[in-house]
Design a protein around this motif. Structure first.
Motif, PDB file in Angstrom:
ATOM      1  N   LEU A  79      -1.308  -1.087  -4.378  1.00 26.10           N
ATOM      2  CA  LEU A  79      -2.463  -0.196  -4.344  1.00 26.10           C
ATOM      3  C   LEU A  79      -1.965   1.183  -3.931  1.00 26.10           C
ATOM      4  O   LEU A  79      -1.229   1.311  -2.951  1.00 26.10           O
ATOM      5  N   ILE A  80      -2.374   2.179  -4.703  1.00 28.53           N
ATOM      6  CA  ILE A  80      -1.807   3.527  -4.534  1.00 28.53           C
ATOM      7  C   ILE A  80      -2.920   4.553  -4.369  1.00 28.53           C
ATOM      8  O   ILE A  80      -3.907   4.538  -5.124  1.00 28.53           O
ATOM      9  N   ALA A  81      -2.788   5.443  -3.400  1.00 27.57           N
ATOM     10  CA  ALA A  81      -3.678   6.605  -3.313  1.00 27.57           C
ATOM     11  C   ALA A  81      -2.807   7.840  -3.157  1.00 27.57           C
ATOM     12  O   ALA A  81      -1.999   7.913  -2.230  1.00 27.57           O
ATOM     13  N   ASN A  82      -2.936   8.790  -4.085  1.00 27.41           N
ATOM     14  CA  ASN A  82      -2.071   9.966  -4.083  1.00 27.41           C
ATOM     15  C   ASN A  82      -2.859  11.265  -4.046  1.00 27.41           C
ATOM     16  O   ASN A  82      -3.807  11.453  -4.825  1.00 27.41           O
ATOM     17  N   SER A  83      -2.466  12.161  -3.149  1.00 28.36           N
ATOM     18  CA  SER A  83      -2.926  13.568  -3.147  1.00 28.36           C
ATOM     19  C   SER A  83      -4.403  13.731  -2.847  1.00 28.36           C
ATOM     20  O   SER A  83      -4.964  14.805  -3.103  1.00 28.36           O
ATOM     21  N   ASN A  84      -5.046  12.707  -2.304  1.00 23.37           N
ATOM     22  CA  ASN A  84      -6.477  12.823  -2.056  1.00 23.37           C
ATOM     23  C   ASN A  84      -6.767  13.611  -0.779  1.00 23.37           C
ATOM     24  O   ASN A  84      -6.175  13.355   0.270  1.00 23.37           O
TER      25      ASN A  84
ATOM     26  N   VAL B 297      -3.129  -0.481  -9.083  1.00 23.32           N
ATOM     27  CA  VAL B 297      -4.300   0.383  -9.232  1.00 23.32           C
ATOM     28  C   VAL B 297      -4.052   1.623  -8.384  1.00 23.32           C
ATOM     29  O   VAL B 297      -3.508   1.520  -7.283  1.00 23.32           O
TER      30      VAL B 297
ATOM     31  N   LEU C  81      -5.582   5.715  -7.165  1.00 24.41           N
ATOM     32  CA  LEU C  81      -6.618   6.742  -7.112  1.00 24.41           C
ATOM     33  C   LEU C  81      -5.965   8.066  -6.761  1.00 24.41           C
ATOM     34  O   LEU C  81      -5.324   8.179  -5.710  1.00 24.41           O
TER      35      LEU C  81
ATOM     36  N   LEU D 212       0.842  -1.199   0.000  1.00 23.00           N
ATOM     37  CA  LEU D 212       0.000   0.000   0.000  1.00 23.00           C
ATOM     38  C   LEU D 212       0.878   1.251   0.000  1.00 23.00           C
ATOM     39  O   LEU D 212       1.761   1.391   0.866  1.00 23.00           O
ATOM     40  N   VAL D 213       0.618   2.143  -0.957  1.00 26.04           N
ATOM     41  CA  VAL D 213       1.391   3.381  -1.075  1.00 26.04           C
ATOM     42  C   VAL D 213       0.455   4.570  -0.868  1.00 26.04           C
ATOM     43  O   VAL D 213      -0.547   4.699  -1.572  1.00 26.04           O
ATOM     44  N   GLN D 214       0.787   5.417   0.099  1.00 23.04           N
ATOM     45  CA  GLN D 214      -0.065   6.570   0.412  1.00 23.04           C
ATOM     46  C   GLN D 214       0.694   7.844   0.062  1.00 23.04           C
ATOM     47  O   GLN D 214       1.698   8.161   0.690  1.00 23.04           O
ATOM     48  N   SER D 215       0.235   8.546  -0.969  1.00 24.59           N
ATOM     49  CA  SER D 215       0.926   9.749  -1.448  1.00 24.59           C
ATOM     50  C   SER D 215       2.440   9.535  -1.502  1.00 24.59           C
ATOM     51  O   SER D 215       3.218  10.277  -0.889  1.00 24.59           O
TER      52      SER D 215
END
Ligand SMILES: NC(=O)c1ccc[n+]([C@@H]2O[C@H](COP(=O)([O-])OP(=O)(O)OC[C@H]3O[C@@H](n4cnc5c(N)ncnc54)[C@H](O)[C@@H]3O)[C@@H](O)[C@H]2O)c1
Ligand SMILES: NC(=O)c1ccc[n+]([C@@H]2O[C@H](COP(=O)([O-])OP(=O)(O)OC[C@H]3O[C@@H](n4cnc5c(N)ncnc54)[C@H](O)[C@@H]3O)[C@@H](O)[C@H]2O)c1
Lengths: 554, 554
Positions: free
Chosen positions: B100-105, B484, B486, B80-83
């Motif tokens: 799984l990546i979530a960036n800049s949210n 994937v 977001l 899991l990658v967070q920003s």
């Protein structure tokens, strides 16, 4: 587009006969229907489940189409639901979720009630709240334990753990707020609740959540005084407007032992009666002139919050109970609205650090015996958790099932998957008569970014970072939850939160066991990780104890 | 936290020796590194890939930890990658994404550059742009192709698909705009570009993006006329100010076959030369009196847009190319500035309706021969797509590889999964020397909500509804994409977009084939569905043709 259909009465099928093709699709079908059961939902004929206008489906056409799609859904297909409307069935695989849901999400610059309402009126969206649009609302029980824990913690923090002879002032007897009087009494305190709709008071009396109704404020205070003097906790409802009654009580010199509020302040058009207005006026103007309603409601909230600030300054423990009323008042110019804290930083965060939150399950059979058998299993699995045993005992005694029988227990990382696997075993062995569906609120440890509520005052300042709930949804999807949802605006309203839901079915199969082990581990694990990453020692300790792999943690 | 490290030079390993435990983890490892290759990234030592501050990892410590985590990741684990920071490795399963990546949210109310920058400075976030933080940027080939598709669609819409003997008038030869002359010629049209800086004209001549430079407007028109008469597409640059030359051309009665503009009108202080000013004056005043520059630039933009409106009313196809020049002119009082459309509603949306968008792949081997073999396979698979063949031929001839060899082809629903399966076969048979990684831009049919660009002027008004990219990410996750993501704020900046990325590896195994078949079908399908749901007949027709199951489509 049909939003209201008074002829509709929806109840989930009971028993072990499938109307869909497998339990993995029967489960969302029954839980969607259960959300709209007249014993569960606030306005079932309008598809409104709870929390202002929190809906289970966009309109009745969408409801019917979701039902039809679920009935024919194969074990390697996935249904996509966009703000309560079924938009596609796509090929996936057996370990993938059967339903994927996105509700009420808006690009940030347009993330306002104004824009949302425009889209909602055009039939392009619906407000999903948290468990309304993600089909795992279980009635007021869902919030009873959380409220009970909060009040009990208030007692521990301020009154040496003993609330006998104490009382709490609050408002709102809606879907969530209706749990307050019962939770207070369970925690040992009396409770005075101000509610502006007679029907809501009647409903809580009928379901046993509220003990008595007072005909006037004077009578209410007399009852409260007596119950406190006798140290016999009692809950009292009184008809009125909190924006008038809270200040009035303060003026009279009345000092409760705790103050909070659960009107739907997060939704100033639909959720909060402006002071001086009749219910009829309110209803009429909500359609005719929503802006005027919102403006009047927010002005009233200023008076309401001013009274809460007065209590706070007078030394009465006062918390915002997650309805965004401080933000609304601040927007109206009340600069110090945030002087009293939200309930999460005040009482809940230490639990979140260990992945503990509102875990819950429901018996798809509809048979209360299945929940009692599950209760037993949980107690056997966690033999030393006295607090949990007490909760289950009290819940069995005091909480009436609404719709499909269900139970909520705040459990954390390390316990949730064990409970899930135990239920799966019981289903496999036939000791529970049909599959159990297991889920949680979006208000949980790793599933929400909500700077005015769940992530208020994070120690590293990352309150608004919503990467976390998105990762939570993705990892639940990757782990094989039965349905996964991503919502915006739950609890505190459009613009103020992003959060994700997860539900998984224990159908007694070995495949389900593998999925349960992954999902019910990973889901709370993301909460521990989120808090450990923010610097909470308690979470870092938990991560180490449980052997979580965190590449950036020293 | 190290954000700049001038000693770092990152290049992806080439060849078929693994440094991770499988190709499914080797692929994100190499693509992350490739994004930071000095031949690919704009400021690799700062981890900036492109698009302002679009980063591949939050800082160098995070980069190193991502690399280490990928090297040890097992085939049933997910990172899991967070920003841009690796936050966890969790147990999943073989068919789940490996990353799984979530960036800049950011929660919408806090979704501003101001709040983002504060978090960014504190080291709590990074700006992921689109393909920067999701590890599938392939250099300037992407820009050329996008522009080529836009011009080609202009040709299909207005000139029966044949741009021979036609010419396009535009301005701006900067980073993006410099692709215009090459893309026009590839699409079969001549092109006249007005540019105010001699150095920019020289640079495009040197790199082969611009064919010739004219010494005067008269000479430019003569060259254009001749190239059109001979039906030999040619690009011509002319030094001048578009705000003067566009009106002058209209006055002279010159009528191009298409008009657009890629000056940096979005930034009136730094991006647009006011008419009558010398470059020296411009440069001096930008520091000394930025407000005066902006005011003068915007006044010039009014004249510029007025000329575009004149061409538009004279029947010349005219579009805004995403530089916000209409908004600027309207802000200056030109009420009808929006009378001509943006390029997405004008030309790209019909492609989006069929799920067509910037599909791309890269050879993990690093061997250009693998891409040439893949080119061949694509041509063989789509023997009748003359347009596609033309693009591939021209790309082979005119576009230099940057970093790992890659190809971009705009393909849609029904073609993408066939291409993916064909590549997988070639890898299995050893005709391609190592696995191929397949992905796309976030600027795609079903993966983005961006009301000022990709979802401008949707026919049902659902521009800002971001349920769609979230569903897209979830379904890609459920289908078995290899990674994937977001993101928030790509392209148009923080607050203005939400979008999702998808990358999948063709490693030649039958398991990969099953995943490819699902992912490369479902991913473009969500685009078709999003547009069909919005009411586009073309998308509804495509959905029916392809047999998509849409429960709410009559
Ligand atoms: N703290 C939590 O854990 C939590 C969880 C979920 C929801 N909430 C929030 O709590 C609030 C209540 O939720 P709910 O589901 O009960 O909502 P609801 O809309 O079902 O109930 C709100 C109740 O407040 C009453 N009310 C409105 N204005 C009033 C006024 N001026 N004076 C007195 N009563 C008034 C309404 O008649 C209604 O009965 C919401 O804002 C919700 O988002 C908090
Ligand atoms: N359509 C898309 O997909 C897309 C994508 C990215 C960027 N854009 C937009 O396109 C625009 C151009 O991007 P870029 O990267 O090429 O910017 P850039 O700043 O590198 O180039 C702009 C060029 O315009 C020239 N110019 C400025 N004023 C002029 C004038 N009055 N007359 C003639 N020439 C003038 C400048 O000298 C410069 O060479 C930007 O506004 C950008 O936001 C569009």
């Amino acid at each position: 587009m049909t939003r209201i259909d008074n002829a509709r009465v929806i109840r989930a099928p009971h028993g072990s006969t499938l109307s869909a093709k497998s339990w993995l699709t029967e489960a969302p079908l029954r839980m969607l229907m259960n959300n709209l059961d007249p014993d569960v939902a606030e306005k079932p004929t309008e598809l409104v489940v709870y929390g202002g206008i929190g809906r289970a489906a966009r309109n009745w056409e969408s409801f019917d189409r979701i039902v039809a799609a679920l009935k024919s859904l194969e074990s390697d297909q996935t249904l996509l639901v966009q703000s309560g409307k079924p938009v596609a069935v796509l090929p996936t695989h057996a370990d993938a979720p059967r339903v994927l849901i996105a509700n009420s999400n808006l690009v940030p610059h347009w993330g306002t009630w104004e824009h949302f309402n425009e889209l909602d009126r055009k039939g392009l969206m619906m407000y999903g709240q948290m468990t309304a649009g993600s089909w795992i609302y279980i009635g007021s029980q869902g919030i009873v334990q959380g409220t009970y824990e909060t009040f009990a913690e208030m007692g521990r923090r301020h009154y040496g753990g003993d609330l006998a002879g104490r009382w709490i002032l609050t408002a709102g007897l809606g879907g969530m707020g209706g749990a307050q009087p019962l939770a207070a009494v369970m925690a040992g305190a009396s409770c005075l609740v101000v509610e502006c709709q007679p029907s809501r008071i009647e409903m809580r009396l009928r379901t046993g959540y509220l003990d008595v109704k007072a005909e006037s404020l004077d009578e209410a205070l007399t009852i409260i005084e007596r119950s406190c003097a006798e140290r016999k906790p009692l809950s009292v409802g009184v008809l009125g407007n909190a924006a008038e009654i809270f200040p009035e009580l303060f003026r009279r010199g009345v000092r409760p032992d705790g103050v909070t509020d659960q009107t739907s302040a997060h939704d100033p058009v639909n959720g909060y009666l402006p002071q001086g207005w009749t219910l009829a006026e309110w209803e009429a103007k909500r359609d005719a002139d929503p802006k005027a309603v919102a403006a009047a409601a927010k002005r009233s909230m200023v008076d309401h919050v001013k009274a809460m600030l007065d209590f706070h300054r007078a030394g009465v423990p006062t918390v915002d109970y997650g309805n965004n009323i401080r933000q609304m008042a601040q927007d109206e110019g009340l600069d110090d609205a945030f002087a009293f804290p939200g309930f999460v930083p005040a009482y809940i965060r230490p639990m979140f650090c260990r992945g503990i939150g509102p875990f819950r399950w429901a018996a798809l059979s509809g048979d209360p015996a299945d929940i009692l058998r599950a209760d037993e299993a949980v107690k056997a699995l966690l033999p030393d958790d006295k607090h949990l045993h007490n909760w289950i005992d009290m819940a069995q005694k005091r909480i009436k099932f609404q719709g499909l029988p269900a139970r909520i227990c705040w459990l954390g990382l390390g316990d949730r998957h064990r409970v899930g696997l135990a239920f799966n075993e019981l289903v496999a062995r036939g000791e529970i008569s049909a599959p159990i569906v297991i889920g949680r609120d979006h208000l949980d440890s790793g599933s929400v970014a909500s700077p005015n509520r769940e992530t208020e005052a994070m120690m590293d300042g990352s309150d608004a970072v919503s990467d976390w709930p998105l990762l939570n949804a993705l990892v639940n999807c990757a782990s094989g939850a039965t349905w996964v949802s991503l919502h915006h605006g739950g609890g505190v309203g459009i613009g103020y939160s992003q959060h994700s839901g997860m539900v998984i079915v224990a159908d007694g199969t070995p495949e389900a066991a593998r999925r349960l082990a992954r999902v019910l581990w990973n889901d709370p694990a993301t909460g521990v990780i989120r808090h450990a990453d923010a610097g909470y020692e308690l979470a870092q300790q938990c991560a180490r104890e449980k052997g979580l792999i965190m590449p950036s943690l020293g």
